[in-house]
Design a protein around this motif. Sequence first.
Motif, PDB file in Angstrom:
ATOM      1  N   PRO A  96       6.332   2.973  -1.055  1.00 19.31           N
ATOM      2  CA  PRO A  96       5.239   2.266  -0.377  1.00 19.31           C
ATOM      3  C   PRO A  96       5.244   2.499   1.129  1.00 19.31           C
ATOM      4  N   HIS A  97       4.063   2.455   1.701  1.00 20.42           N
ATOM      5  CA  HIS A  97       3.899   2.548   3.159  1.00 20.42           C
ATOM      6  C   HIS A  97       4.139   1.182   3.802  1.00 20.42           C
ATOM      7  N   THR A  98       3.551   0.149   3.244  1.00 23.93           N
ATOM      8  CA  THR A  98       3.797  -1.237   3.646  1.00 23.93           C
ATOM      9  C   THR A  98       3.896  -2.079   2.377  1.00 23.93           C
ATOM     10  N   TRP A  99       4.732  -3.107   2.405  1.00 17.93           N
ATOM     11  CA  TRP A  99       4.879  -3.962   1.226  1.00 17.93           C
ATOM     12  C   TRP A  99       5.310  -5.352   1.654  1.00 17.93           C
ATOM     13  N   ASP A 100       5.052  -6.298   0.756  1.00 17.26           N
ATOM     14  CA  ASP A 100       5.428  -7.692   0.963  1.00 17.26           C
ATOM     15  C   ASP A 100       5.599  -8.331  -0.407  1.00 17.26           C
ATOM     16  N   TYR A 101       6.147  -9.534  -0.428  1.00 16.09           N
ATOM     17  CA  TYR A 101       6.359 -10.246  -1.690  1.00 16.09           C
ATOM     18  C   TYR A 101       5.050 -10.848  -2.182  1.00 16.09           C
ATOM     19  N   GLY A 102       4.876 -10.811  -3.518  1.00 15.96           N
ATOM     20  CA  GLY A 102       3.656 -11.315  -4.129  1.00 15.96           C
ATOM     21  C   GLY A 102       3.803 -12.726  -4.669  1.00 15.96           C
ATOM     22  N   TRP A 103       2.754 -13.175  -5.362  1.00 18.02           N
ATOM     23  CA  TRP A 103       2.721 -14.559  -5.832  1.00 18.02           C
ATOM     24  C   TRP A 103       3.759 -14.814  -6.928  1.00 18.02           C
ATOM     25  N   VAL A 152      12.544   1.249  -2.720  1.00 17.36           N
ATOM     26  CA  VAL A 152      11.660   1.615  -1.608  1.00 17.36           C
ATOM     27  C   VAL A 152      12.235   2.773  -0.811  1.00 17.36           C
ATOM     28  N   ASN A 153      13.551   2.785  -0.626  1.00 17.98           N
ATOM     29  CA  ASN A 153      14.192   3.827   0.176  1.00 17.98           C
ATOM     30  C   ASN A 153      14.559   5.075  -0.623  1.00 17.98           C
ATOM     31  N   THR A 201       0.846  -1.197   0.000  1.00 22.89           N
ATOM     32  CA  THR A 201       0.000   0.000   0.000  1.00 22.89           C
ATOM     33  C   THR A 201       0.876   1.239   0.000  1.00 22.89           C
ATOM     34  N   GLN A 202       0.341   2.316  -0.565  1.00 26.12           N
ATOM     35  CA  GLN A 202       0.995   3.611  -0.599  1.00 26.12           C
ATOM     36  C   GLN A 202       0.136   4.634   0.129  1.00 26.12           C
ATOM     37  N   LYS A 203       0.770   5.486   0.902  1.00 30.02           N
ATOM     38  CA  LYS A 203       0.071   6.497   1.692  1.00 30.02           C
ATOM     39  C   LYS A 203       0.019   7.797   0.906  1.00 30.02           C
ATOM     40  N   VAL A 204      -1.189   8.183   0.468  1.00 30.95           N
ATOM     41  CA  VAL A 204      -1.358   9.385  -0.355  1.00 30.95           C
ATOM     42  C   VAL A 204      -2.446  10.258   0.263  1.00 30.95           C
ATOM     43  N   PRO A 205      -2.380  11.588   0.098  1.00 29.47           N
ATOM     44  CA  PRO A 205      -3.443  12.468   0.625  1.00 29.47           C
ATOM     45  C   PRO A 205      -4.761  12.221  -0.099  1.00 29.47           C
ATOM     46  N   LYS A 206      -5.837  12.311   0.630  1.00 30.26           N
ATOM     47  CA  LYS A 206      -7.158  12.129   0.024  1.00 30.26           C
ATOM     48  C   LYS A 206      -7.517  13.331  -0.834  1.00 30.26           C
ATOM     49  N   PRO A 207      -8.138  13.108  -1.975  1.00 32.18           N
ATOM     50  CA  PRO A 207      -8.593  14.244  -2.780  1.00 32.18           C
ATOM     51  C   PRO A 207      -9.850  14.870  -2.181  1.00 32.18           C
ATOM     52  N   LEU A 208     -10.180  16.072  -2.645  1.00 33.07           N
ATOM     53  CA  LEU A 208     -11.397  16.736  -2.187  1.00 33.07           C
ATOM     54  C   LEU A 208     -12.621  16.055  -2.774  1.00 33.07           C
ATOM     55  N   CYS A 209     -13.637  15.977  -1.974  1.00 35.22           N
ATOM     56  CA  CYS A 209     -14.884  15.353  -2.432  1.00 35.22           C
ATOM     57  C   CYS A 209     -15.564  16.250  -3.461  1.00 35.22           C
ATOM     58  N   GLY A 210     -16.182  15.643  -4.408  1.00 38.66           N
ATOM     59  CA  GLY A 210     -16.907  16.369  -5.435  1.00 38.66           C
ATOM     60  C   GLY A 210     -18.068  15.539  -5.958  1.00 38.66           C
ATOM     61  N   LYS A 211     -18.593  15.961  -7.085  1.00 43.59           N
ATOM     62  CA  LYS A 211     -19.721  15.235  -7.654  1.00 43.59           C
ATOM     63  C   LYS A 211     -19.310  13.848  -8.144  1.00 43.59           C
ATOM     64  N   SER A 212     -18.078  13.733  -8.663  1.00 41.31           N
ATOM     65  CA  SER A 212     -17.619  12.451  -9.172  1.00 41.31           C
ATOM     66  C   SER A 212     -16.887  11.618  -8.124  1.00 41.31           C
ATOM     67  N   LYS A 213     -16.632  12.209  -6.967  1.00 41.90           N
ATOM     68  CA  LYS A 213     -15.900  11.510  -5.914  1.00 41.90           C
ATOM     69  C   LYS A 213     -16.629  11.715  -4.604  1.00 41.90           C
ATOM     70  N   ALA A 214     -17.221  10.613  -4.088  1.00 34.08           N
ATOM     71  CA  ALA A 214     -17.973  10.707  -2.841  1.00 34.08           C
ATOM     72  C   ALA A 214     -17.370   9.892  -1.720  1.00 34.08           C
ATOM     73  N   ASP A 274      -6.451  10.153   9.009  1.00 30.46           N
ATOM     74  CA  ASP A 274      -7.742  10.279   8.332  1.00 30.46           C
ATOM     75  C   ASP A 274      -7.648  11.120   7.075  1.00 30.46           C
ATOM     76  N   ARG A 275      -6.608  11.924   6.982  1.00 30.35           N
ATOM     77  CA  ARG A 275      -6.446  12.770   5.790  1.00 30.35           C
ATOM     78  C   ARG A 275      -5.774  12.028   4.645  1.00 30.35           C
ATOM     79  N   PHE A 276      -5.354  10.803   4.903  1.00 26.18           N
ATOM     80  CA  PHE A 276      -4.616  10.041   3.890  1.00 26.18           C
ATOM     81  C   PHE A 276      -5.407   8.792   3.494  1.00 26.18           C
ATOM     82  N   ALA A 277      -5.155   8.357   2.269  1.00 29.94           N
ATOM     83  CA  ALA A 277      -5.730   7.104   1.757  1.00 29.94           C
ATOM     84  C   ALA A 277      -4.588   6.131   1.494  1.00 29.94           C
ATOM     85  N   PHE A 278      -4.867   4.849   1.643  1.00 25.09           N
ATOM     86  CA  PHE A 278      -3.866   3.806   1.429  1.00 25.09           C
ATOM     87  C   PHE A 278      -4.273   3.014   0.189  1.00 25.09           C
ATOM     88  N   ARG A 279      -3.623   3.346  -0.903  1.00 22.64           N
ATOM     89  CA  ARG A 279      -3.976   2.709  -2.166  1.00 22.64           C
ATOM     90  C   ARG A 279      -3.079   1.499  -2.410  1.00 22.64           C
TER      91      ARG A 279
END
Length: 314
Positions: free
Chosen positions: A201-208, A192-193, A39-52, A84-89
Amino acid sequence: MELLKGLPLRRTFLAVILNLLALTLSTTALLGSYWCTGTQKVPKPLCGKSKASQCVGVPMPSDADASNASSEDVVHYSWETGDDRFAFRYFHAGMWLSCEESMEGPEEKCRSFIELSPPAERGILWLSLGSEMVYISLLLISFILMMVEILHTGNPVCGMKLNAFAAVSSVLSGLLGMVAHMMYTQVFQATVNLGPEDWRPHTWDYGWAFYMAWASFTCCMASAVTTLNTYTKTILEFKRNHIKGYDGSLKDQPQHHQCFIQQISSYYEPKGKVFHSVSEGVDFYTDLQRKILQREPELELDEVLGQTIGEDRC
């Protein structure tokens, strides 16, 4: 034909299956982009008509208040603080691409992982990619050699040579695959560094795909061990059957049969066994001298030598 019947075909088929499995897993892992996930830690965008959802809600003034105040005088407040101001994508990265979850829609945003890696580590990444491709190429060569060995059963000596070459190719490919996987792990940790701020990334691990690549390495080495075991056991069985077949029947054969069997046996003896002992040479020339002295004086040395060699050759 007795040697062909005793060939360990089961182990040969097992080696082919393991090699094909390693080839499939390594190719899938190389083309996939799930070597590392997180996951990556990114700021949340402002809410609008297309984003609720997954956005920062801003209280809007009513229409009456909006008519009495200009847009510069309206102050927006947000009660979200801390995380709360950040999203983890979600994101996943491979040797070629790094894809991230888009906050505006369901589609993903992909970037080249080579461009994301630090400039000092790009040489190692290219070396890792090259080793991975050579790893897959050697696996393919080993698979072709083993298939030719299975289909071409007319010459057992040729089959054993193909078996040996397939084993060497499998061992080399396994070593290259191990080095490629370790180099990619080093490059990803450096990215990563030292990578871009918007990608770290905020947190990461190995995939399949990462585990699939190491499973391919395990199957490759298992195939190499099985192939070497088949080659070694075939050589030992051949030598045992050769010794049993000639030691028991050589004494009962006529003189010309014994000479023929000795000539056939000498074909399968090790090529390095060329030099005879010094005592054999001394005995040979001592007998030759004794026969010359016992013969009549008019006999030539070439005649005596030819008769002696003829007696030694049956």
